[in-house]
Scaffold this motif. Structure first.
Motif, PDB file in Angstrom:
ATOM      1  N   VAL A 229      15.052 -29.635  19.488  1.00 55.39           N
ATOM      2  CA  VAL A 229      14.930 -29.386  18.055  1.00 55.39           C
ATOM      3  C   VAL A 229      13.467 -29.066  17.747  1.00 55.39           C
ATOM      4  CG1 VAL A 229      15.246 -30.293  15.731  1.00 55.39           C
ATOM      5  CG2 VAL A 229      16.818 -30.981  17.561  1.00 55.39           C
ATOM      6  N   LEU A 230      13.229 -27.912  17.136  1.00 56.72           N
ATOM      7  CA  LEU A 230      11.882 -27.484  16.768  1.00 56.72           C
ATOM      8  C   LEU A 230      11.789 -27.388  15.248  1.00 56.72           C
ATOM      9  CD1 LEU A 230      11.425 -24.578  19.353  1.00 56.72           C
ATOM     10  CD2 LEU A 230      10.870 -26.993  19.654  1.00 56.72           C
ATOM     11  N   VAL A 231      10.838 -28.107  14.668  1.00 58.54           N
ATOM     12  CA  VAL A 231      10.697 -28.164  13.212  1.00 58.54           C
ATOM     13  C   VAL A 231       9.311 -27.652  12.812  1.00 58.54           C
ATOM     14  CG1 VAL A 231      10.804 -29.642  11.167  1.00 58.54           C
ATOM     15  CG2 VAL A 231      12.193 -30.199  13.182  1.00 58.54           C
ATOM     16  N   ALA A 232       9.282 -26.632  11.955  1.00 60.76           N
ATOM     17  CA  ALA A 232       8.021 -26.060  11.460  1.00 60.76           C
ATOM     18  C   ALA A 232       7.144 -25.580  12.607  1.00 60.76           C
ATOM     19  CB  ALA A 232       7.272 -27.073  10.588  1.00 60.76           C
ATOM     20  N   GLY A 233       7.737 -24.785  13.491  1.00 59.77           N
ATOM     21  CA  GLY A 233       7.027 -24.314  14.665  1.00 59.77           C
ATOM     22  C   GLY A 233       6.266 -23.022  14.442  1.00 59.77           C
ATOM     23  N   LEU A 292      19.651 -25.302  21.300  1.00 60.94           N
ATOM     24  CA  LEU A 292      18.330 -25.173  20.692  1.00 60.94           C
ATOM     25  C   LEU A 292      18.469 -25.012  19.182  1.00 60.94           C
ATOM     26  CD1 LEU A 292      15.242 -24.718  20.797  1.00 60.94           C
ATOM     27  CD2 LEU A 292      15.711 -22.304  21.305  1.00 60.94           C
ATOM     28  N   PHE A 293      17.805 -25.873  18.433  1.00 66.26           N
ATOM     29  CA  PHE A 293      17.833 -25.855  16.967  1.00 66.26           C
ATOM     30  C   PHE A 293      16.419 -25.577  16.459  1.00 66.26           C
ATOM     31  CE2 PHE A 293      21.344 -28.310  18.427  1.00 66.26           C
ATOM     32  CZ  PHE A 293      22.372 -28.137  17.510  1.00 66.26           C
ATOM     33  N   ILE A 294      16.291 -24.591  15.598  1.00 63.78           N
ATOM     34  CA  ILE A 294      15.000 -24.209  15.040  1.00 63.78           C
ATOM     35  C   ILE A 294      15.094 -24.338  13.525  1.00 63.78           C
ATOM     36  CG2 ILE A 294      13.327 -22.343  14.803  1.00 63.78           C
ATOM     37  CD1 ILE A 294      14.439 -21.228  17.487  1.00 63.78           C
ATOM     38  N   ALA A 377      17.861 -34.514  10.874  1.00 63.44           N
ATOM     39  CA  ALA A 377      18.719 -35.537  11.484  1.00 63.44           C
ATOM     40  C   ALA A 377      20.048 -34.934  11.925  1.00 63.44           C
ATOM     41  CB  ALA A 377      18.960 -36.676  10.492  1.00 63.44           C
ATOM     42  N   LEU A 378      20.597 -34.022  11.130  1.00 64.64           N
ATOM     43  CA  LEU A 378      21.855 -33.369  11.500  1.00 64.64           C
ATOM     44  C   LEU A 378      21.694 -32.542  12.773  1.00 64.64           C
ATOM     45  CD1 LEU A 378      23.244 -32.201   8.036  1.00 64.64           C
ATOM     46  CD2 LEU A 378      24.335 -33.809   9.613  1.00 64.64           C
ATOM     47  N   ALA A 379      20.573 -31.858  12.879  1.00 63.87           N
ATOM     48  CA  ALA A 379      20.333 -31.060  14.084  1.00 63.87           C
ATOM     49  C   ALA A 379      20.319 -31.942  15.327  1.00 63.87           C
ATOM     50  CB  ALA A 379      19.013 -30.301  13.956  1.00 63.87           C
ATOM     51  N   ALA A 380      19.652 -33.097  15.228  1.00 62.49           N
ATOM     52  CA  ALA A 380      19.608 -34.013  16.366  1.00 62.49           C
ATOM     53  C   ALA A 380      21.001 -34.542  16.694  1.00 62.49           C
ATOM     54  CB  ALA A 380      18.665 -35.168  16.062  1.00 62.49           C
ATOM     55  N   LEU A 381      21.781 -34.899  15.677  1.00 61.23           N
ATOM     56  CA  LEU A 381      23.135 -35.389  15.897  1.00 61.23           C
ATOM     57  C   LEU A 381      24.007 -34.320  16.555  1.00 61.23           C
ATOM     58  CD1 LEU A 381      23.799 -37.311  12.555  1.00 61.23           C
ATOM     59  CD2 LEU A 381      23.497 -38.326  14.825  1.00 61.23           C
TER      60      LEU A 381
END
Length: 388
Positions: A229-233, A292-294, A377-381
């Motif tokens: 999971v990549l957040v604000a990359g 992969l979640f961005i 949190a949803l992306a991680a789940l």
């Protein structure tokens, strides 16, 4: 007229000296030592006056977090937090209250560690934070709670401070931070005995670049994780600095946009490049299974959300031999994009193999607060059990 002329004269000299100061600061930042301090801001943290070994002061239950250290292959000491899921803590509260508090000398003897290692259903999110601060700063502690709280949650959190940050030893470099990230995952795999299929790697801001470097290393080893999971990359550091503003107000290189030669000189002196698009593409190519979640917020004042577009494009193109022409890529992406309104959307890229790449651009969250929002949190789940 004299007072007006005096005002214009003062304004002229103020502007002139401001420009001189700005240009001087930019050239000063070509010094590697000074540049890395400005980039990582690792000396700016609360561990100077707040005891990070007492996590209860950040709103956690007594001994819900176990602080501990581990060593990297190049002998740096990395400070880490193991965050126990609140629901699991509730079921073992009496034992947890008997566990010694503070920095653990041997975490393998702690009940919290044993609950992670010995449970075949435990899940682990390894969190790589952004620049500045420490594991206990800003929205980061709220993020741990949003990821692990819940009556039935079995999701543990492992958060670290890179070398030079917080209570970790050493000084940050690009290679060094990737070594720290790889050592963290190795600790989870080899000490905590959590298989990669039950691990999600989550990075925010600078942490997305660390994550890209880490997952590339493990893809080269043939290791596939439950998800990434990549957040604000961002795509790479030299390109980012032409758009980046400190706290959304102080631009770095954008004022010299009209001077390409000067911009090139400064870009060439950036020591740590952080080429995330290249590393992410390599990770996708080498991996047999990808989840992969961005994610990015439209109102991020520091890193433009279009940087995550670049990450998505690089990852998606890596699923095809030789990549795709821009127009073809746009057409294929549009077919799987769901318009969420207000300029937000979700795009899901699937291959004939076992690779799924999902980009979600949300309306709100700014740069760091988004860590506490439901989409992360949803992306991680979903990463733990996502097949379409």
């Amino acid at each position: 007229m004299a007072p007006l002329a005096s005002i214009f004269k003062k304004a002229y000299y103020t502007l002139f000296f401001g420009i001189i100061l700005y240009v001087s600061a930019l050239f000063a930042l070509t010094n590697p030592w000074l540049q890395r301090h400005a980039l990582y801001v690792h000396k700016l943290h609360t561990a100077y006056w707040v005891d990070h070994n007492v996590p209860e002061q950040f709103g956690f239950a007594k001994n819900q977090i176990t602080p501990f250290n581990f060593l990297t292959p190049d002998h740096e000491t990395i400070y880490a937090w193991h965050v126990l899921p609140l629901g699991l803590y509730a079921r073992h509260e009496a034992e947890m209250l008997r566990q010694p508090s503070g920095l653990s000398e041997d975490i393998t003897q702690m009940k919290s560690f044993q609950l992670l290692r010995d449970d075949p259903d435990s899940r682990l999110i390894i969190n790589f934070h952004g620049n500045a601060g420490s594991v206990a700063q800003g929205w980061r502690t709220d993020c741990y709670r949003s990821l692990s709280d819940g009556s039935t949650s079995n999701i543990h959190i492992l958060a670290i401070d890179y070398r030079g940050f917080g209570l970790s030893t050493g000084s940050p470099t690009e290679d060094g931070l990737i070594i720290d990230g790889v050592a963290t995952v190795d600790w989870a795999l080899n000490v905590a005995k959590v298989p990669a299929s039950r691990i999600v790697i989550l990075g925010q801001s600078l942490g997305t670049a660390v994550t890209a470097g880490v997952v590339e290393v493990f893809a080269q080893r043939g290791v596939d994780f439950a998800g990434v999971v990549l957040v604000a990359g961002f795509s790479n550091l030299p390109d980012l600095l032409t758009k980046y503003s400190i706290a959304g107000y102080l631009p770095i290189l954008s004022p010299i946009g009209p001077y390409p030669r000067l911009k090139k000189i400064l870009r060439d002196h950036i020591i740590d490049k952080w080429p995330s698009t290249e590393r992410l593409a390599n990770f996708v190519r080498l991996s047999k299974r990808v989840r992969l979640f961005i994610l990015h917020s439209k109102n991020d004042p520091e890193i433009p959300w279009t940087e995550s577009e670049a990450l998505f494009a690089a990852a998606a193109n890596a699923t095809t031999d030789g990549g795709m022409e821009v127009e073809l890529f746009k057409k294929m992406k549009a077919r799987t994009t769901v318009d969420m309104g207000d300029g937000t959307f979700i795009s899901t890229w699937k291959t004939g193999g076992d690779k799924i790449i999902r980009e979600e651009i949300v309306a709100y969250g700014h740069h760091s607060r988004i860590l506490t929002y439901a989409p992360v949190a949803l992306a991680a789940l979903k990463a733990f059990d996502f097949d379409g």
